[in-house]
Scaffold this motif. Sequence first.
Motif, mmCIF file in Angstrom:
data_model
loop_
_atom_site.group_PDB
_atom_site.id
_atom_site.type_symbol
_atom_site.label_atom_id
_atom_site.label_comp_id
_atom_site.label_asym_id
_atom_site.label_seq_id
_atom_site.Cartn_x
_atom_site.Cartn_y
_atom_site.Cartn_z
ATOM 1 N N ALA A 158 0.815 -1.221 0.000
ATOM 2 C CA ALA A 158 0.000 0.000 0.000
ATOM 3 C C ALA A 158 0.842 1.261 0.000
ATOM 4 O O ALA A 158 0.369 2.328 -0.428
ATOM 5 N N LEU A 159 2.092 1.171 0.451
ATOM 6 C CA LEU A 159 2.949 2.353 0.476
ATOM 7 C C LEU A 159 3.234 2.891 -0.927
ATOM 8 O O LEU A 159 3.472 4.084 -1.101
ATOM 9 N N LEU A 160 3.195 1.998 -1.919
ATOM 10 C CA LEU A 160 3.682 2.386 -3.242
ATOM 11 C C LEU A 160 2.727 3.324 -3.973
ATOM 12 O O LEU A 160 3.141 4.323 -4.537
ATOM 13 N N TYR A 161 1.456 2.991 -4.009
ATOM 14 C CA TYR A 161 0.496 3.830 -4.731
ATOM 15 C C TYR A 161 -0.455 4.569 -3.797
ATOM 16 O O TYR A 161 -0.976 5.625 -4.151
ATOM 17 N N SER A 162 -0.701 4.010 -2.615
ATOM 18 C CA SER A 162 -1.634 4.646 -1.683
ATOM 19 C C SER A 162 -0.903 5.386 -0.569
ATOM 20 O O SER A 162 -1.501 5.741 0.441
ATOM 21 N N GLY A 163 0.390 5.601 -0.755
ATOM 22 C CA GLY A 163 1.186 6.270 0.257
ATOM 23 C C GLY A 163 2.169 7.244 -0.347
ATOM 24 O O GLY A 163 2.115 7.547 -1.552
ATOM 25 N N PRO A 164 3.114 7.725 0.451
ATOM 26 C CA PRO A 164 3.980 8.827 0.031
ATOM 27 C C PRO A 164 5.014 8.457 -1.035
ATOM 28 O O PRO A 164 5.662 9.356 -1.569
ATOM 29 N N PHE A 165 5.180 7.174 -1.368
ATOM 30 C CA PHE A 165 6.169 6.837 -2.389
ATOM 31 C C PHE A 165 5.763 7.333 -3.781
ATOM 32 O O PHE A 165 6.583 7.366 -4.684
#
Length: 600
Positions: free
Chosen positions: A301-308
């Motif tokens: 989830a960090l990749l598209y739904s987070g700051p990445f």
Amino acid sequence: MSLPNMLQITPLLSAYRTGTLTPTNMVHDVIARIDSYTTQDPAVWISRVPAEKLLARAAELEKQAATDLPLYGIPFAVKDNIDVAGLPTTAGCPAFAYEPQESAEVVRRLEAAGAILIGKTNLDQFATGLVGMRSPYGQPHCVFNPEYVSGGSSSGSAVAVAAGLVSFALGTDTAGSGRVPAAFNNIVGLKPSRGVLSTYGLVPACESLDCISVFAGSTADAWEVEQIAAAPDARSPYSRALDVRPLPLTTFRFGVLKKEDQFFDGNAANAALYARAIHLLEQIGGTPVELDFAPLKETAALLYSGPFVVERLAAIKDFYNTHRQDMDPTVGAIIDGAKNYTATDVFEGIYRQHSLQQVAQRMWADFDIMLLPTAPRIVTKQEVMEQPIAANSLLGAYTNFVNLLDMAACAVPAGFAPDGLPFGVTFIAPAFTDKDLAVLAGRFHHALGEAVGLTRTDKPVSKEADTTAPNNRVLLAVVGAHLKGFPLHWQLEQEHAVLRNTTRTAPDYRLFALPNATPPKPGLVREQGFEGNGLEVEVYELDAAGFGRFVASVPQPMSIGRITLEDGKEVCGFLCSEAVARSGTDITETGGWRYYMQTR
């Protein structure tokens, strides 16, 4: 010679070496294949090398012996976010296009090895997406059904291999773009460990995570390409040496999804195919162990739904600020989301990423590899048009976490559903296990018994079983100072020896570091009843005269005898007086001379 439908590397090299095929013949055949397939799918290529340049390249190769280069005359394609001198780099966006002055480092290395670059393939714009639909150059489709997506972002590269237009193709993989298209087109997608292939000359998506990946018809071909292309590169910010680490290959544990974590979006056929894949890997020697998918899902989830997502903006900031209107609407909307995050958010995301890496690292105590579905199911083009973000998220359910957690992955076919659509699984392991991961995935692929690509007529070639040499040529296994990159390798080079494959001995061999040897070298001894994991060897092919000269130069206490490989086949190889060997240090547990020398 009548060429196979899938242009796998080993059969082509054999044909070149026996004189039944020339690079010129190959170029003519590839051009005809591309022209024919373009009538079915005109969206595979963005640009191609002109025919006259391809033929000139072929003629230049024909001035050399076919045994001189490991990829002699092998046709390949490159995703169009990777630079090739003489062709524009578009990254799937015409307004972004530029003319590079030099080729990317990986392209340079592959061409130096004899490969023939055919052209540049279509992609999801700026490598943003897993669907293969976000390109103004058209949307390549699944080779089995034009109503379904090819998978992205490396869409054109996967289709080019699956349709038999090239032997291998380079893609890129940030969130699964080197794996999802492989699953949807019945081919192999090898995602190397981060940094092993130089990203110099790549238009980045997320520079800290990007990997250049390899599509091929077999894991053996994909690994062959990776090891030729791999090299540290100071111009690539995240470059790392391929510090090869072994995996157990005879008996091993593999992590699988718990029933409650298995998500196939209602596709019961794919659920059954995943269960079959687990059973098949058990038959090969694996023991399934249920894994906790929750930390992997959180990482994804960090990749598209987070700051990445901010890193995607950083990659094309100047272009985005001046040409936002020229971008694909969905791609633009995804990158617009970067504005919602602060620098604090980004650092907090990095901290969470590293915490999850610690959790994932502890998981490897329970199993050696993971076996996951590559994607829950394939989607139609219509679904993507109606719900572009949701469809993309679905396809990344089992792929997005891999680069964030610094893992290697190899996607392989796993059968077909009753509707004729393919399903795939992915083998995942810690960084730098690329070679053995490809071996295990390749064994699964062969045990599956399915042919590869669109035509489903050619089975994947196994280099583990490739232990016979043409007439007047000899196979020689080397285990120590003659390995590639070691002090005595020049003796093989002067005899024009050709690396056929890297494999292991049978499990009943021990390896000893010999005392007072200059240069340092090991002694290999067979011990009846011993059960190890085998020892790494490189198998080279020499002509009979060269082999004779080489043997004559071998000093005592070394000798050349017969060595049994892990597949049961015998080749010539180095043996040592047992008394002398055992006077040294037993280094069998390291897995081979290369690993031992790296730890000294």
